[in-house]
Design a protein around this motif. Structure first.
Motif, PDB file in Angstrom:
ATOM      1  N   ALA B  42       0.851  -1.290   0.030  1.00 38.94           N
ATOM      2  CA  ALA B  42       0.158  -0.087  -0.144  1.00 38.94           C
ATOM      3  C   ALA B  42       0.840   1.151   0.085  1.00 38.94           C
ATOM      4  O   ALA B  42       0.582   2.186  -0.766  1.00 38.94           O
ATOM      5  N   SER B  45       2.396   2.166  -3.235  1.00 39.54           N
ATOM      6  CA  SER B  45       1.551   2.231  -4.529  1.00 39.54           C
ATOM      7  C   SER B  45       1.612   3.666  -4.821  1.00 39.54           C
ATOM      8  O   SER B  45       0.924   3.916  -6.156  1.00 39.54           O
ATOM      9  N   GLY B  46       1.924   4.635  -4.256  1.00 38.12           N
ATOM     10  CA  GLY B  46       1.976   5.949  -4.625  1.00 38.12           C
ATOM     11  C   GLY B  46       0.735   6.601  -4.663  1.00 38.12           C
ATOM     12  O   GLY B  46       0.454   7.717  -4.945  1.00 38.12           O
ATOM     13  N   LYS B  47      -0.395   6.095  -3.995  1.00 34.87           N
ATOM     14  CA  LYS B  47      -1.512   6.644  -3.687  1.00 34.87           C
ATOM     15  C   LYS B  47      -1.922   7.282  -2.496  1.00 34.87           C
ATOM     16  O   LYS B  47      -2.708   8.069  -2.229  1.00 34.87           O
ATOM     17  N   TYR B  48      -0.776   7.367  -1.595  1.00 36.30           N
ATOM     18  CA  TYR B  48      -0.782   8.015  -0.453  1.00 36.30           C
ATOM     19  C   TYR B  48       0.318   9.012  -0.312  1.00 36.30           C
ATOM     20  O   TYR B  48       1.557   8.680  -0.674  1.00 36.30           O
ATOM     21  N   ALA B  95      -6.165  -1.447  -4.204  1.00 32.38           N
ATOM     22  CA  ALA B  95      -6.035  -0.944  -5.333  1.00 32.38           C
ATOM     23  C   ALA B  95      -6.831   0.746  -5.253  1.00 32.38           C
ATOM     24  O   ALA B  95      -5.980   1.664  -5.646  1.00 32.38           O
ATOM     25  N   SER B  96      -7.722   0.759  -4.500  1.00 29.40           N
ATOM     26  CA  SER B  96      -8.286   2.196  -4.236  1.00 29.40           C
ATOM     27  C   SER B  96      -8.092   2.174  -2.677  1.00 29.40           C
ATOM     28  O   SER B  96      -8.306   1.525  -1.927  1.00 29.40           O
ATOM     29  N   PRO B  97      -7.986   3.786  -2.368  1.00 27.76           N
ATOM     30  CA  PRO B  97      -7.884   3.919  -0.807  1.00 27.76           C
ATOM     31  C   PRO B  97      -9.083   3.551  -0.155  1.00 27.76           C
ATOM     32  O   PRO B  97      -8.984   3.187   1.128  1.00 27.76           O
TER      33      PRO B  97
END
Lengths: 268, 182
Positions: B42, B45-48, B95-97
């Motif tokens: 997580a 992932s670069g999402k946070y 995959a999604s937050p």
């Protein structure tokens, strides 16, 4: 060569005579019949020694039940006295739910105690009340405290942490492994209560882990204060701030040996 | 019997893990390593970013610490292998937050339930102490996902999870008497 002068010899001799006379005065006098009434005024009431306290699984479970009743009483006080005002009033439903959770926890540990041949304990721990809860409530409710609602939440947050630590600490003392799992199921519930209040008191992602107050250096309230559950004291800052805007700090501890609910302890 | 003596049961449990304990702790180590890898996935992932990323990294480090603590308890018996089944269950939901938070909360609840069941089978007190201190923090981490980004008491208190703990019977041992009758 003898270094003791005549004057030294007289001084030492005098002290020896005085010491002997003093010791003789402290000892029994010849010809005097000892009497129990000489040194006391009036009749001494006979005392009854407390029974020997033996820490068993039942005692630990009864102690856990007593802490649950401390929490129930505290939550009832918050609800009955309308202590949540302003934004904190939104927490009323949470407070009701958590009180009911504690009642369920008390029922669980009491049922375990009874299944082991012990007695259920259905009232609060008096020592925890006197040492920690009442002094904290006095500070929270004193005139001039601008943060009564915030502070009462800080108090229940601290008590939830005490509950978690008590159960965690009991794991090392409970004899039956199955009981260790039972009490930790309750501890996890109370840890969740604690997180809800921690987020109310110091919310956001940055406050999840441990941080310190820049002014005082004391630890801030954190949802996840450490990697491993601590058994150390719980700090609680409540009450009217001083000139430096600092609130008085209390230190709360889990029940010690003289705070346990032994088999001979009953609700008053 | 004095109060100090009375604090301990007459049959003192072993401090060190028994053979059955070691098997249970191997399993616990595997699920902790799976959790560590899921948080790493997580975080990478670069999402946070910023504080949220720091929190996820911190939680991953906690699980790594738990795996290391189990190394200390079981020594050479440690396999240091993650539980792939648990990892596979959750990795697709990162995959999604939104789904990631639900998945990570479910992961923490599963770990707390699993470790609690393992605790209920352990004979050794050293391991029981450590596992208890892990369980309370895993419950806290689960609750955090119910309070962020917005506070939901119902979600924070959601503890539903299936324990993965295996059942391993302890071999009956002779008890160690701490007191001797006169």
């Amino acid at each position: 060569m003898n270094n003791i002068s005549r004057r030294d010899a007289l001084r030492v001799g005098g002290l020896s005579v005085f010491g002997a006379a003093f010791l003789a005065a402290c000892g029994k006098q010849s010809g005097v019949v000892p009497s129990a009434n000489i040194l006391s005024e009036g009749a001494v009431t006979p005392t009854t020694a407390l029974p020997e306290g033996v820490v068993t699984d039942t005692v630990l479970l009864r102690t856990a039940a007593s802490l649950e009743y401390n929490a129930i009483e505290l939550y009832d006080l918050i609800l009955n006295d309308g202590m949540l005002t302003g934004d904190y009033a939104k927490l009323t439903d949470a407070v009701k739910r958590f009180r009911d959770d504690h009642q369920a926890h008390a029922n669980t540990v009491n049922a375990l105690a009874v299944s082991l041949g012990g007695k259920a304990h259905t009232c609060a721990n008096d020592r925890m009340n006197r040492l920690y809860i009442q002094p904290a409530l006095k500070l929270v409710t004193e005139k001039g405290n601008p943060d009564t609602s915030r502070d009462i939440i800080a108090l229940v947050h601290a008590m939830e942490n005490i509950g978690v630590q008590t159960y965690q600490g009991f794991v090392a003392t409970l004899a039956a492994p199955s009981l260790r799992a039972e009490v930790m199921r309750i501890a996890t519930d109370e840890a969740r209560h604690s997180v809800v209040f921690a987020q109310v008191l110091n919310g956001g992602y940055a406050s999840v882990g441990p941080t310190n107050n820049e002014t005082t250096g004391k630890p801030n309230i954190a949802s996840v204060p450490a990697a491993f559950g601590s058994l150390s004291s719980v700090l609680l800052s409540v009450g009217t701030p001083n000139a430096d805007n600092l609130k008085p700090t209390l230190t709360l501890e889990t029940p010690s040996l003289n705070g346990l609910i032994y088999d001979f302890v009953d609700c008053q | 019997m004095t109060t100090a003596q009375a604090r301990f049961p007459r049959s003192t449990p072993p401090a060190q893990p028994t053979d059955a304990d070691k098997q249970l702790l191997q399993f616990a180590q595997g699920v902790e390593l799976a959790a560590r890898d899921l948080y790493k996935k997580a975080a990478d992932s670069g999402k946070y970013a910023d504080d949220e990323l720091a929190m996820l990294t911190l939680f991953g480090e906690h699980h790594n610490s738990y795996a290391q603590a189990m190394n200390g308890l079981i020594g050479k018996a440690a396999t240091n292998t993650r539980n792939d089944s648990l990892y596979s269950t959750h990795v697709g939901q990162l995959a999604s937050p939104q789904s990631a938070y639900a998945s990570l909360q479910s992961l923490e609840n599963t770990l707390a339930a699993t470790n609690t069941d393992i605790l209920g089978q352990l004979a050794g007190i050293d391991a029981a102490r450590i596992l208890a201190s892990i369980i309370t923090i895993e419950a806290r981490m689960a609750a955090v996902f119910g309070t962020l980004p917005s506070l939901s008491v119902t979600s924070a208190m959601n503890a539903s999870a299936n324990s993965l703990a295996p059942k391993i019977a302890q071999v009956k041992m002779a008890t160690t008497e701490t007191t001797v009758a006169p």
